[in-house]
Design a protein around this motif. Structure first.
Motif, PDB file in Angstrom:
ATOM      1  N   SER A  54      35.746  32.683  36.924  1.00  0.00           N
ATOM      2  CA  SER A  54      36.530  33.493  37.524  1.00  0.00           C
ATOM      3  C   SER A  54      35.974  34.674  37.821  1.00  0.00           C
ATOM      4  O   SER A  54      36.244  35.395  39.023  1.00  0.00           O
ATOM      5  N   CYS A  58      35.308  36.567  41.652  1.00  0.00           N
ATOM      6  CA  CYS A  58      35.212  37.916  41.792  1.00  0.00           C
ATOM      7  C   CYS A  58      34.225  38.719  42.463  1.00  0.00           C
ATOM      8  O   CYS A  58      34.364  39.245  43.382  1.00  0.00           O
ATOM      9  N   TRP A  61      33.607  37.538  46.057  1.00  0.00           N
ATOM     10  CA  TRP A  61      34.613  38.065  47.048  1.00  0.00           C
ATOM     11  C   TRP A  61      34.237  39.629  47.377  1.00  0.00           C
ATOM     12  O   TRP A  61      35.073  40.424  47.814  1.00  0.00           O
ATOM     13  N   PHE A  63      34.134  41.906  44.591  1.00  0.00           N
ATOM     14  CA  PHE A  63      34.736  42.863  43.508  1.00  0.00           C
ATOM     15  C   PHE A  63      34.224  42.463  42.100  1.00  0.00           C
ATOM     16  O   PHE A  63      34.510  41.985  41.180  1.00  0.00           O
ATOM     17  N   LEU A  65      33.002  43.070  38.447  1.00  0.00           N
ATOM     18  CA  LEU A  65      34.000  43.603  37.273  1.00  0.00           C
ATOM     19  C   LEU A  65      32.938  44.453  36.318  1.00  0.00           C
ATOM     20  O   LEU A  65      32.071  44.060  36.184  1.00  0.00           O
ATOM     21  N   ASP A  69      36.978  45.601  32.564  1.00  0.00           N
ATOM     22  CA  ASP A  69      37.826  44.515  33.568  1.00  0.00           C
ATOM     23  C   ASP A  69      37.653  43.084  32.811  1.00  0.00           C
ATOM     24  O   ASP A  69      38.728  42.464  32.624  1.00  0.00           O
TER      25      ASP A  69
END
Length: 100
Positions: A54, A58, A61, A63, A65, A69
């Motif tokens: 996951s 992210c 995409w 994003f 972390l 986060d």
């Protein structure tokens, strides 16, 4: 300690000779390992893989972390699965958990 393996010394004698606790030597000789070395993990290997997947998604995409986060990600996961980890304050891993 080849003499122990070859049967020349007993476990007791080898423990005294090499200044090792009898229980430690006995368990090692017989292949007994109750727990893994180091701290015990909170998440299973499958859970860690799912969280890592996951996190990477992210990143793909756009994003990325930050460590906070990731900690929140784990907290939300634990809360949704109904697990309570008493080592964590309110199920939130501490900042020392990130690097472990």
């Amino acid at each position: 300690m080849p003499s122990l393996v070859n049967g020349v010394l007993s476990i007791h004698a080898a423990a005294r000779t090499h200044n090792i606790a009898y229980g430690t030597l006995h368990n090692r000789f017989h292949g007994c390992r109750i727990k893994t070395t180091g701290g015990q993990t909170v998440l299973t290997a499958n859970e860690e893989e799912a969280i890592l997947s996951s996190i990477l998604k992210c990143s793909d995409w756009g994003f990325p972390l930050i460590p906070q986060d990731v900690r929140m990600f784990v907290k939300i996961y634990l809360d949704k699965t109904g697990r309570v980890i008493h080592r964590f304050s309110d199920n939130l891993p501490g900042s020392d958990w990130e690097g472990s």
